[in-house]
Motif scaffolding. Structure first.
Motif, mmCIF file in Angstrom:
data_model
loop_
_atom_site.group_PDB
_atom_site.id
_atom_site.type_symbol
_atom_site.label_atom_id
_atom_site.label_comp_id
_atom_site.label_asym_id
_atom_site.label_seq_id
_atom_site.Cartn_x
_atom_site.Cartn_y
_atom_site.Cartn_z
ATOM 1 N N UNK A 31 3.135 -0.154 -3.092
ATOM 2 C CA UNK A 31 2.026 0.446 -3.106
ATOM 3 C C UNK A 31 0.902 0.016 -2.760
ATOM 4 N N UNK A 32 0.675 -1.224 -2.273
ATOM 5 C CA UNK A 32 -0.336 -1.594 -1.534
ATOM 6 C C UNK A 32 -0.350 -1.273 0.033
ATOM 7 N N UNK A 33 1.082 -1.222 0.366
ATOM 8 C CA UNK A 33 1.141 -0.722 1.899
ATOM 9 C C UNK A 33 0.579 0.757 1.826
ATOM 10 N N UNK A 34 1.250 1.680 1.108
ATOM 11 C CA UNK A 34 0.763 3.010 1.030
ATOM 12 C C UNK A 34 -0.589 3.271 1.059
ATOM 13 N N UNK A 35 -1.238 2.337 0.255
ATOM 14 C CA UNK A 35 -2.861 2.597 0.076
ATOM 15 C C UNK A 35 -3.543 2.252 1.457
ATOM 16 N N UNK A 36 -2.794 1.216 2.237
ATOM 17 C CA UNK A 36 -3.645 0.879 3.584
ATOM 18 C C UNK A 36 -3.343 1.918 4.486
#
Length: 830
Positions: free
Chosen positions: A764-769
């Protein structure tokens, strides 16, 4: 029934009520602040200007303009200009804005000085009021002296505030106020000097709108301008409207994240209640009754959450005057109005119900036979009803964003952007689930296999968690990346090729001596740029005065009134790009004068290659033809020009020069400035390092505000995350108990949960970045026209931080399973 069931599930209901509280708090606090800002601007507009209306001119008013000015009987007047000043006490020098005042100005508001008496007696005593920060910086006290051009005056007091100045403007050029009678003695108003003549009027009973309609056309024709306190109020309101829009959008995104939390939490909650709904229907409850039980619960949560969020918002809006004080020319008086408070409660109720309707519809279609079914069956999918509810949600979001932004296209673009972002995150989540289901390693160990299978098993929260984590991460990361782009546009490379000192208003008879001063200080002149001032006489054969009276004109008003600073050279510079026509380096004797204009000038003056423009150069008319159009990067800290002439045209015209050099350190810069101020007081020196520091400071403050508001979005996203992960506890707990019953060890259950939540948090955080990288790259290319070098902070801080947070919450869910026997856990959870 709704009350009894809510009491039994109060912890879970409180969790997703928290999802909406912060969003409501953000919206209410910003709405209250926006209303307070608008009211304060209207109420304090006279004090901001210091008069009812002002007539100003960038040149000495001509006879016709002076007749208009005198007929209205000005109560006070001013000449202001930017110049270097010096402190004889310690040799300190600084670029400052000098305001020479005559009369009892201001009529509204006050001049804030230390000591207080200085504001009242500086005119009689013949002293100067010096910016308080500037005095502190150079260690100057009242009764010390200040040198302005050829005049040395005692300092009467420290100037803290005066109508017509803002914190940002004074940080670039601090304000110095002196009596009007000393302006001529300074000998600073020479050819080419940037100066402004202002005449102040006190007329409380006059109709300012009518006065503006009658006088503005007459003053425009004489190169003067009328400014009333009401127009100043409107202009200030428009300036801060964009700030309010941005803050509203940030709050709205926080609210949307809260709604995602409500939808996900209600989805899990209702899944657990389907058996109970089926039992109620077996006992004779109707569809309507079973539906209303849970609708009442959600409505109550929305109203209570709205009340709590509104209460927090009232407290939070007290922070905004402190946060924005550097950008506001006045102190904000906070008052509480009813509209935002009512809106907060209603918004909590409406958003809760709207986003809970889709999962709530499950209760309508539950069959009584569900009680007897062991495995459960898929419920009937009411496509028309779901489409109707989804359409209502989108319509509401659009109307609400339109109300915030006051722009239909902007609101539509925003909603489409939100849907695309949600769609990308949701789509990637579904693809990830399918990929794991299809390609997960079947020969992997038990714990890895079990954790991956949980991502797509019934009651999984993969999509909701990835959307919530990804959107919050996307917002914060975009802020970091965008800040880097903005700072890159003001980046000054420390090389001797790039000038960091600019000497302005160098007269022709001073140039040789000033060049020798540079050489004496071991500084090499990088550029020697001649400047010629002129105005537009006619465009495409039509006189400027005729165009000014034409109500259908395509030419912008500023073009007709502007005094252009032009130059001549034979090459393009780094900040320019030829986009149309042919660059003419030198004018040949038999050719017409072909000039190069910037693309924004071409647009505002309705000019194309081949069009004719006649300029008034100090009383001499000069006919020219547009030979080329340039694209200019105005963001670069260097001298750029709207109009560039070829060589061989303006060499004999009245002109002054701008010299640039590179000073390797602050000491050499200070020595040069002291020498120039003492020998050539009319010359102003701009140290670009100081400008860069000011720009960076402003950007840091803007970034702080942006991050402050994004914190709401991120915090709401974290609460959504906590609520979603905590609620998934009730889905996973039976599985964990079953695993323990079958003989699984505590370490195996921990590893299964840890891997599942670590995967969700990391993805989730990788997708957001990654989405933030793409959006920031597009911003850099399409908006800022700058190369994009991303920050590593989101990768080093946000990515591991969110991943570990998700992991910690997930592991906390199964603590009760690990500490107690399976039977005890089942009894307690039941």
């Amino acid at each position: 029934m709704a009350w009894r069931d809510a009491k039994a599930s109060r912890i879970r209901l409180l969790l997703f009520m928290a999802s909406i509280i912060l969003g409501i708090a953000a919206v209410v606090s910003i709405q209250l602040f926006s209303e307070n800002l608008k009211d304060n601007i209207q109420r304090q507009s006279k004090a901001l200007m210091g008069a009812d209306f002002i007539i100003d001119s960038r040149q000495l008013p001509n006879k016709r303009a002076q007749v208009i000015i005198d007929s209205l009987k000005p109560d006070a007047s001013e000449i202001n200009f930017v110049s270097m000043i010096a402190f004889p006490k310690n040799g300190g020098t600084k670029l400052a804005r000098v305001r020479g005042l005559k009369g009892d100005f201001p009529f509204y508001g006050t001049i804030d000085t230390q000591p207080i008496s200085a504001a009242a007696n500086y005119q009689e005593s013949g002293g100067a009021l010096v910016d308080a920060t500037l005095m502190l910086q150079f260690g100057i006290k009242p009764e010390d002296s200040i040198k302005i051009g050829e005049v040395t005056l005692p300092i009467s007091g420290a100037l803290k505030a005066i109508p017509g100045s803002t914190a940002i403007s004074t940080s670039v050029a601090p304000t110095i106020v002196i009596p009007y009678r000393y302006i001529k003695q300074t000998k600073l108003l020479q050819f080419g000097s940037r100066k402004e003549y202002q005449f102040f009027y006190k007329a409380p009973g006059i109709d300012l709108d009518q006065l503006e309609d009658r006088l503005q056309p007459m003053l425009d024709a004489e190169k003067a301008d009328l400014d009333t306190h009401t127009t100043t109020s409107r202009r200030l309101g428009q300036r801060y409207a964009n700030v309010s829009k941005f803050l509203n959008l940030a709050a709205f995104i926080a609210l949307l994240l809260g709604c995602v939390g409500i939808a996900s939490s209600v989805n899990i909650y209702i899944k657990e209640k389907l058996k109970a709904v089926a039992v109620l229907k077996c006992m004779g409850a109707t569809r309507k009754q079973s539906f209303l039980i849970f609708l009442l619960q959600i409505s109550g949560i929305g109203i209570v959450g709205g009340f709590i969020g509104t209460f927090i918002g009232v407290g939070l809006q007290e922070l905004f005057p402190y946060i924005l004080k550097e950008f506001l020319p006045f102190n904000i008086e906070i008052s509480i109005t009813l509209k935002p408070l009512v809106m907060g409660v209603l918004l909590g109720f409406i958003m809760s119900v709207l986003f809970a309707l889709l999962p709530l519809m499950r209760t309508w279609y539950v069959s009584p036979l569900e009680v007897l079914r062991i495995g459960g069956t898929s419920l009937e999918k009411p496509k028309k009803a779901r489409f109707f509810v989804f359409s209502i949600i989108i319509l509401f979001l659009y109307l609400f964003s339109f109300w915030l932004l006051k722009d239909a296209l902007f609101a539509l673009t925003f909603i489409i952007g939100i849907l695309v972002t949600f769609g990308i995150l949701g789509g990637i989540a579904l693809v990830a689930m399918k990929a794991v289901k299809t390609y997960f390693p079947k020969n992997a160990g038990f714990t890895i296999r079990q954790s991956l299978l949980n991502l797509f098993r019934p009651n999984n929260q993969t999509v909701v968690l990835l959307v919530a984590i990804g959107l919050g991460t996307f917002l914060i990361s975009t802020l970091y990346f965008t800040k880097d782009i903005l700072l890159a546009k003001t980046d000054l490379e420390e090389t001797s090729v790039n000038a960091n000192l600019i000497a302005l208003d160098v007269q022709n008879d001073q140039r040789m001596d000033i060049e020798k001063t540079f050489e004496a200080n071991n500084l090499t002149i990088i550029d020697n740029i001649p400047l010629v001032t002129m105005r537009i006489h006619s465009i495409k054969g039509e006189l400027a005065n005729t165009i000014r009276k034409d109500s259908t004109k395509q030419v912008k008003e500023w073009i007709l009134n502007h005094e252009f600073r032009t130059t001549y050279r034979d090459t393009l510079i780094e900040s320019e790009e030829l986009i149309e026509g042919k660059w003419i380096p030198v004018k040949k004797p038999e050719e017409t004068i072909q000039i190069s204009i910037s693309d924004n000038l071409a647009r505002d003056a309705d000019l194309a290659v081949g069009d004719t423009v006649v300029f008034n150069v100090q009383g001499v008319l000069m006919e020219t033809t547009v030979g080329s159009i340039r694209k200019v990067d105005w963001a670069r800290l260097q001298l750029n020009f709207l109009i560039v002439f070829p060589k061989g045209v303006l060499e004999n015209a009245p002109q002054f020069n701008v010299l640039t050099t590179y000073a390797p350190n602050e000491e050499s810069s200070a020595v040069l400035q002291r020498d120039l101020v003492s020998k050539f007081p009319n010359v102003s020196v701009i140290d670009l390092r100081q400008v860069y520091t000011i720009v960076e400071d402003i950007l840091d403050k803007i970034s702080w505000i942006v991050n402050f508001m994004a914190f709401f979005s991120m915090l709401t996203g974290i609460i959504v995350l906590i609520g979603s992960v905590r609620n998934s506890k009730y889905q996973r707990i039976k599985e964990s108990v079953l695993l323990r019953t079958l003989g699984a060890k505590n370490t195996q259950i921990l590893k299964i949960s840890a891997l599942e939540y670590l995967f969700l948090g990391s993805l989730g955080s990788l997708l957001g970045i990654l989405l933030a990288l793409i959006s920031s790259l597009l911003l850099a290319i399409l908006v800022f026209k700058e190369p994009f070098v991303p920050s590593v902070i989101p990768f080093l801080v946000i990515l591991p931080g969110i991943s570990l947070l998700v992991l910690a919450i997930g592991l906390s869910n199964i603590q009760s399973v690990l500490r107690s026997s399976p039977l005890e856990v089942l009894r307690r959870e039941t």
